[in-house]
Motif scaffolding. Structure first.
Motif, PDB file in Angstrom:
ATOM      1  N   LYS A 117     -19.988 -42.788  24.194  1.00  0.00           N
ATOM      2  CA  LYS A 117     -20.170 -41.787  25.241  1.00  0.00           C
ATOM      3  C   LYS A 117     -19.011 -40.802  25.192  1.00  0.00           C
ATOM      4  O   LYS A 117     -17.848 -41.173  25.212  1.00  0.00           O
ATOM      5  CB  LYS A 117     -20.217 -42.464  26.615  1.00  0.00           C
ATOM      6  CG  LYS A 117     -20.478 -41.506  27.753  1.00  0.00           C
ATOM      7  CD  LYS A 117     -20.521 -42.232  29.089  1.00  0.00           C
ATOM      8  CE  LYS A 117     -20.754 -41.261  30.230  1.00  0.00           C
ATOM      9  NZ  LYS A 117     -20.771 -41.955  31.538  1.00  0.00           N
ATOM     10  N   LYS A 118     -19.336 -39.522  25.123  1.00  0.00           N
ATOM     11  CA  LYS A 118     -18.325 -38.497  24.923  1.00  0.00           C
ATOM     12  C   LYS A 118     -17.390 -38.360  26.119  1.00  0.00           C
ATOM     13  O   LYS A 118     -17.787 -38.534  27.265  1.00  0.00           O
ATOM     14  CB  LYS A 118     -18.987 -37.134  24.680  1.00  0.00           C
ATOM     15  CG  LYS A 118     -19.695 -37.017  23.353  1.00  0.00           C
ATOM     16  CD  LYS A 118     -20.510 -35.743  23.244  1.00  0.00           C
ATOM     17  CE  LYS A 118     -19.659 -34.500  23.294  1.00  0.00           C
ATOM     18  NZ  LYS A 118     -20.435 -33.275  23.011  1.00  0.00           N
ATOM     19  N   GLY A 119     -16.142 -38.037  25.800  1.00  0.00           N
ATOM     20  CA  GLY A 119     -15.218 -37.578  26.810  1.00  0.00           C
ATOM     21  C   GLY A 119     -15.230 -36.057  26.821  1.00  0.00           C
ATOM     22  O   GLY A 119     -16.162 -35.428  26.313  1.00  0.00           O
ATOM     23  N   ALA A 126     -13.715 -29.879  17.745  1.00  0.00           N
ATOM     24  CA  ALA A 126     -13.859 -30.044  19.191  1.00  0.00           C
ATOM     25  C   ALA A 126     -14.920 -31.097  19.504  1.00  0.00           C
ATOM     26  O   ALA A 126     -14.723 -31.960  20.375  1.00  0.00           O
ATOM     27  CB  ALA A 126     -14.227 -28.701  19.836  1.00  0.00           C
ATOM     28  N   GLU A 127     -16.038 -31.046  18.771  1.00  0.00           N
ATOM     29  CA  GLU A 127     -17.119 -32.016  18.973  1.00  0.00           C
ATOM     30  C   GLU A 127     -16.661 -33.428  18.634  1.00  0.00           C
ATOM     31  O   GLU A 127     -16.870 -34.375  19.401  1.00  0.00           O
ATOM     32  CB  GLU A 127     -18.312 -31.628  18.105  1.00  0.00           C
ATOM     33  CG  GLU A 127     -19.446 -32.642  18.077  1.00  0.00           C
ATOM     34  CD  GLU A 127     -20.180 -32.777  19.399  1.00  0.00           C
ATOM     35  OE1 GLU A 127     -20.868 -33.796  19.597  1.00  0.00           O
ATOM     36  OE2 GLU A 127     -20.057 -31.860  20.238  1.00  0.00           O
ATOM     37  N   TYR A 128     -16.023 -33.587  17.488  1.00  0.00           N
ATOM     38  CA  TYR A 128     -15.603 -34.922  17.059  1.00  0.00           C
ATOM     39  C   TYR A 128     -14.486 -35.470  17.943  1.00  0.00           C
ATOM     40  O   TYR A 128     -14.437 -36.681  18.220  1.00  0.00           O
ATOM     41  CB  TYR A 128     -15.134 -34.886  15.604  1.00  0.00           C
ATOM     42  CG  TYR A 128     -16.177 -34.417  14.616  1.00  0.00           C
ATOM     43  CD1 TYR A 128     -17.543 -34.520  14.896  1.00  0.00           C
ATOM     44  CD2 TYR A 128     -15.800 -33.849  13.391  1.00  0.00           C
ATOM     45  CE1 TYR A 128     -18.490 -34.072  13.991  1.00  0.00           C
ATOM     46  CE2 TYR A 128     -16.742 -33.413  12.476  1.00  0.00           C
ATOM     47  CZ  TYR A 128     -18.090 -33.517  12.781  1.00  0.00           C
ATOM     48  OH  TYR A 128     -19.027 -33.083  11.879  1.00  0.00           O
ATOM     49  N   ALA A 129     -13.588 -34.601  18.387  1.00  0.00           N
ATOM     50  CA  ALA A 129     -12.497 -35.058  19.253  1.00  0.00           C
ATOM     51  C   ALA A 129     -13.046 -35.597  20.577  1.00  0.00           C
ATOM     52  O   ALA A 129     -12.583 -36.631  21.079  1.00  0.00           O
ATOM     53  CB  ALA A 129     -11.517 -33.924  19.505  1.00  0.00           C
ATOM     54  N   GLN A 130     -14.020 -34.928  21.118  1.00  0.00           N
ATOM     55  CA  GLN A 130     -14.625 -35.389  22.372  1.00  0.00           C
ATOM     56  C   GLN A 130     -15.417 -36.677  22.185  1.00  0.00           C
ATOM     57  O   GLN A 130     -15.363 -37.591  23.010  1.00  0.00           O
ATOM     58  CB  GLN A 130     -15.560 -34.304  22.932  1.00  0.00           C
ATOM     59  CG  GLN A 130     -14.853 -33.060  23.420  1.00  0.00           C
ATOM     60  CD  GLN A 130     -15.835 -31.985  23.835  1.00  0.00           C
ATOM     61  OE1 GLN A 130     -16.285 -31.950  24.986  1.00  0.00           O
ATOM     62  NE2 GLN A 130     -16.186 -31.108  22.905  1.00  0.00           N
ATOM     63  N   PRO A 134     -10.260 -45.608  25.403  1.00  0.00           N
ATOM     64  CA  PRO A 134      -9.567 -45.909  26.661  1.00  0.00           C
ATOM     65  C   PRO A 134      -8.182 -45.276  26.719  1.00  0.00           C
ATOM     66  O   PRO A 134      -7.462 -45.220  25.719  1.00  0.00           O
ATOM     67  CB  PRO A 134      -9.473 -47.441  26.659  1.00  0.00           C
ATOM     68  CG  PRO A 134      -9.607 -47.838  25.225  1.00  0.00           C
ATOM     69  CD  PRO A 134     -10.500 -46.818  24.606  1.00  0.00           C
ATOM     70  N   GLY A 135      -7.815 -44.780  27.880  1.00  0.00           N
ATOM     71  CA  GLY A 135      -6.482 -44.237  28.123  1.00  0.00           C
ATOM     72  C   GLY A 135      -6.079 -44.583  29.543  1.00  0.00           C
ATOM     73  O   GLY A 135      -6.882 -44.450  30.468  1.00  0.00           O
ATOM     74  N   ASN A 136      -4.844 -45.055  29.719  1.00  0.00           N
ATOM     75  CA  ASN A 136      -4.444 -45.511  31.069  1.00  0.00           C
ATOM     76  C   ASN A 136      -3.454 -44.582  31.753  1.00  0.00           C
ATOM     77  O   ASN A 136      -2.880 -44.917  32.785  1.00  0.00           O
ATOM     78  CB  ASN A 136      -3.865 -46.924  30.994  1.00  0.00           C
ATOM     79  CG  ASN A 136      -2.649 -47.020  30.078  1.00  0.00           C
ATOM     80  OD1 ASN A 136      -1.948 -46.044  29.857  1.00  0.00           O
ATOM     81  ND2 ASN A 136      -2.418 -48.217  29.524  1.00  0.00           N
TER      82      ASN A 136
END
Length: 952
Positions: free
Chosen positions: A522-524, A738-742, A749-751
């Motif tokens: 699922k994209k960010g 941009a597409e691949y980074a998202q 995960p990032g906290n």
């Protein structure tokens, strides 16, 4: 100066080389092809090169190439090497190469190197030469934007062609230097090679003509012996001049005619004979071991009975393609063995290629552990026999074809971005070996058209001719040590016979899934886009992602088919406890050998066939991250691999066991090397008292490597993708990145936390210390002089310290090599680092004879003390500046440089504008700056570390 040894004797194999670029062949100039009626099957010559011949027989190759700008690569190639030496001339082909740098018609002794350094051409790094059995080649890159420098460059080449003065004094002065080069080659490999070389080059002159020669002859040869070699063989009809670079063809051709047209051949030229190896009916076996051998190797040679066939026609070239596919497939199988839990070898490979002189062989090679030679030999023999009995599978051929064309496609797409120093070698080999030069455009187009027509039957049929019982040689080399039983010739012969009768099953080619990531995450999102404009850098773009991760990229046109990756997050093993560090230090390298989402390394090889993509994670001392590269067409897979390394790197005990097994085999006897043992012992000495020192992994450390803990710590280090900064440089599409980074990074995960590395209190030895280490039987020493300590980082001082190292290197060559004749090479290096704490390091190092070690160490310090007292000369500082600026000019057109610079600015918390201001910063370095850092940092004592042979 270098001597070239046959490929077959090298211990490392640079994986699959395209036969397309190394096959023997013959070519004609475009003009010749137009004027002469030739069969349509004749292999073409690339239209990029102009080939001509002067009336004296000298051949020339010229190509205009604009990468890098304002530079031309000049080469002088000579069809004369050590094989042409008479008994009184052994070693003199190589000695003659040295003399061309030590007094010629237009450059008295040392003037040549001095002049080239004054225009930024570095001795060794840029200016060089090499001698082989059948050839000598001189290397000179020269600026092309200055007519005077260009004229000087061709004058130098002209002097090399026949202008060496060869005075008695100059010859005697150089004896010590060449003997020191000879000394550097002494050791286990040389001793063992001497015992079996006559079996490779059976009844051949090649076995007695190693280019380095013998110490006895180098010390005693007569002046006339050297002069006779020059008179006999340095003649234009055995020479070629190659000029490739940023200058028009007409100008280069004019320079060649002006400088070389007047060269004369001898009135009665000595015939340039060819030498051959004889065939033998028996299988030869050579089993050699040595107390200082660092590893165990197995080699099999099925030597051809005739001479190699030249590649002259398109059908010849097609045959080479078939051989190339064979090589690819057999090596794919052998690579699978090295990834098994208890691999029979560290690595193994087979290929058809040249050995010594005019001889080819089908060759199989393996590096193994000290007790595994027979197992490795059996595996190589069985795999060859398996192919002979059953052939390859259609699926293997299809993968090989995909890989073959993918690599050619990359070269084709980058054909207009190829650096000149990578073009010249093809023309050198065309002159020396008649290797074909049809050009990458023809090669790629032909491969696309003809590869589909190559049938499995053709490839499978090759091995029947490759394998035979006569004219065969098996070589086993390894360590001699207590408790180790030497393999016998009978064991080898019995194994050769038994494999032919063995019950060998067909190879099973297991299929893998079609896609690396069948389901996308699922994209960010991208939360901000920052365009960072820098003068001369154009711009970099930074994407901040929804999980906190950052992606910075720079679009370039340096290569059409290249994208490079680097990424980091602070922390690394600096955040491990002392105990955790000790338990995992030998295990961390094996973590990433595991399967990725159920795909083993062998599966990944199949999965990526036809693709150019590589991603490798790492855990370092102060950070963790990724490095990699990809073709733009495989850019998405690079991102997928990054995502999976964060989320689905398997815990794979079998892969880890394979890693440990190979590490034991590779490291098991490496301490027997005097230089390696010295380096390890010195590292331990300098780190004495460090509770976090893990040292060099031995068998006990590998047995105690805690994979469970290492895997757990890896999961911790890669748990927070939001703490990572990713960098990409190359032919990048804005929309795709941009597409691949998202899709693949922002979805991780990032906290929200940001870590840093931990600075531990231990500081290594500094000040005055002496360390002497005795190891080895040859009369060889290594001298290291080290100044080190803690300091506050200062950018200006860091530049001056680096320049000081380069300046002292010049003085060391002048003093230790040219004046004393006591070393082959010597150098100094200085640096001031910022991470993990401010510190300086300055070192002097060189190999030499044991009797000279103390004297030359004192002479080195003497040269340094002159700079500490008076500062450097303006002339030496100017040489260093010119070299730095020329190097940087080339670097500015390289993706690798920009990746390092952009990441480095963030990693070191420095300013990227330093790249823009580099020329100004270098030009601003003064003699006073260098003098000041020398006085400040190099006046408080040093560590003198010397390797000496074992006492008798």
């Amino acid at each position: 100066m270098k001597t070239h040894f046959p490929q077959v004797l090298k211990t490392l194999f640079i994986c699959f080389l395209f036969v397309a670029f190394s096959a023997n062949g013959q070519s004609k100039t475009p003009e010749q092809q137009k004027s002469v009626s030739v069969p349509s099957d004749v292999l073409p010559t690339t239209p990029d090169v102009k080939i001509g011949k002067l009336s004296n027989g000298l051949t020339y190759y010229i190509q205009n190439n604009g990468k890098p700008e304002d530079k031309v690569e000049l080469r002088l190639a000579l069809k004369a090497g050590s094989i042409l030496e008479t008994d009184d001339q052994v070693g003199l082909a190589h000695f003659m190469e040295h003399m061309n740098f030590n007094g010629t018609t237009n450059f008295q002794k040392n003037e040549l190197v001095d002049y080239l350094q004054s225009i930024g051409v570095e001795f060794g790094a840029d200016l060089n030469a090499y001698t082989g059995f059948d050839q000598t080649v001189y290397i000179l890159p020269i600026p092309s934007d200055d007519p005077e420098k260009l004229n000087k460059g061709f004058q130098i080449l002209q002097d090399w062609a026949g202008g060496a003065l060869l005075t008695d004094k100059d010859i005697d002065d150089e004896r010590g230097v060449v003997i020191e080069e000879y000394r550097t080659r002494l050791g286990a490999a040389t001793r063992m090679q001497a015992k079996y070389l006559n079996k490779i080059a059976y009844k051949s002159r090649y076995a007695d003509r190693l280019p380095i020669g013998t110490k006895e002859n180098l010390e005693t040869f007569s002046y006339e012996s050297l002069r006779n070699f020059q008179k006999d063989w340095y003649r234009p009809n055995l020479m070629a001049v190659i000029a490739v670079g940023d200058l028009d063809v007409e100008t280069l051709e004019k320079k060649i005619k002006e400088n070389f047209g007047g060269l004369k051949n001898p009135a009665s030229p000595k015939p340039r004979e060819k030498y051959y190896s004889e065939n033998h009916e028996d299988t030869f076996v050579a089993i050699e071991w040595d107390e200082e051998a660092t590893g165990s190797q197995v080699q099999i040679y099925y030597k051809d009975k005739g001479t190699p066939k030249k590649t002259k026609t398109i059908s010849d070239y097609r045959d080479n393609m078939v051989e190339g596919l064979f090589d690819q497939m057999i090596n794919n199988r052998l690579n699978e063995y090295s990834n098994k839990p208890n691999p029979p070898f560290i690595y193994g490979f087979s290929y058809k290629g040249g050995i010594i002189g005019n001889k080819e062989a089908y060759q199989s090679f393996a590096q193994t552990n000290e007790t595994g030679q027979l197992d490795a030999l059996k595996t190589l023999l069985e795999e060859n026999e398996r192919v002979k009995r059953f052939g390859f599978k259609a699926s293997e051929l299809e993968r090989a074809k995909k890989d073959y064309v993918a690599r050619l496609e990359r070269q084709f797409k980058n054909k207009d971005k190829l650096e000149s120093n990578r073009i010249v070698n093809g023309y050198i080999q065309n002159f020396l070996q008649e290797s074909p030069i049809p050009g990458i455009e023809w090669i790629f187009n032909y491969a696309q058209k003809e590869l589909p027509n190559i049938k499995l039957k053709e490839v499978n049929g090759l091995i029947a001719d490759f394998l035979h019982d006569d004219n065969r040689l098996v070589v086993l080399t390894g360590p001699k040590k207590e408790g180790l039983t030497k393999v016998t010739e009978k064991q080898v012969i019995d194994l050769l016979d038994s494999v032919k009768k063995a019950d060998i099953k067909d190879y099973e080619d297991e299929a893998v899934r079609a896609q690396l990531m069948p389901v996308k995450p699922k994209k960010g999102t991208i939360t901000s886009v920052d365009i960072n404009n820098h003068e001369k850098i154009n711009e970099t773009t930074t994407l901040t992602l929804s999980n906190g991760a950052k992606v910075t990229y720079k679009k370039t046109d340096f290569k059409n088919d290249e994208i490079l990756l680097d990424a980091f997050s602070y922390g690394g093993t600096s955040l491990y406890s002392d105990e955790d560090l000790k338990q995992t230090s030998s295990a961390n390298g094996g973590i990433f050998e595991a399967s990725l989402d159920g795909l083993s390394k062998n599966d990944m090889t199949k999965m990526t066939s036809g693709k150019i993509v590589r991603v490798r994670p790492y855990i370092g001392g102060n950070d963790e991250g990724f490095r990699g590269s990809a073709s733009p067409k495989d850019f998405e897979m690079m991102f997928q691999m990054i995502h999976l390394y964060f989320t689905k790197l398997d815990k794979d005990p079998e892969a880890f066991a394979s890693y440990i097994s190979k590490q034991k085999a590779f490291l098991g006897n490496i301490l027997s090397s005097p230089n390696v043992s010295f380096s390890i012992a010195l590292g331990k000495y300098l780190s004495e008292g460090n509770p976090r020192y893990t040292g060099f992994p031995d068998e006990e450390a590998l047995d105690n490597a805690n994979y469970d803990l290492a895997y757990e710590k890896y999961k911790e280090r890669f748990a927070n993708a939001g703490d990572f900064h990713f960098y990409f440089v190359g032919n990048i599409d804005d929309d795709k990145i941009a597409e691949y980074a998202q899709t693949y990074i922002a979805s991780l995960p990032g906290n929200g936390t940001k870590e840093s590395y931990k600075v531990h209190p231990f500081r290594g030895k500094s000040g005055s210390h002496e360390f002497t280490y005795n190891k080895g039987t040859e009369p060889k020493s290594q001298v290291n002089l080290i100044f080190r300590g803690e300091t506050e980082y200062n950018e200006k001082e860091a530049r001056a310290m680096s320049a000081l190292g380069e300046i002292l290197s010049i003085k060391l060559i002048e003093k230790l090599r040219e004046e004393e004749g006591g070393v082959y090479g010597a150098g100094a290096r200085g640096s001031i680092s910022k991470i993990p704490y401010g510190r300086y390091n300055f070192s002097i190092s060189f190999p030499c004879g044991p009797d000279n070690a103390e004297k030359l160490a004192a002479a080195s310090i003497g040269e340094l003390e002159k700079i500490i007292k008076d500062g450097p000369t303006a002339t030496d500082l100017d040489k260093v500046k010119k070299a730095l600026l020329l190097t940087r000019k080339d670097q500015l057109e390289q993706n690798r440089f920009w990746l390092s610079a952009i990441k480095g600015a963030d990693y070191n918390k420095s300013d990227l504008d330093n790249v823009v201001n580099y020329d100004a910063n270098v030009n601003a370095i003064t003699a006073e700056d260098v003098h000041n850092v020398a006085k400040k940092y190099l006046n408080d004592g040093y560590i003198k570390a010397i390797l000496m042979p074992e006492e008798e």
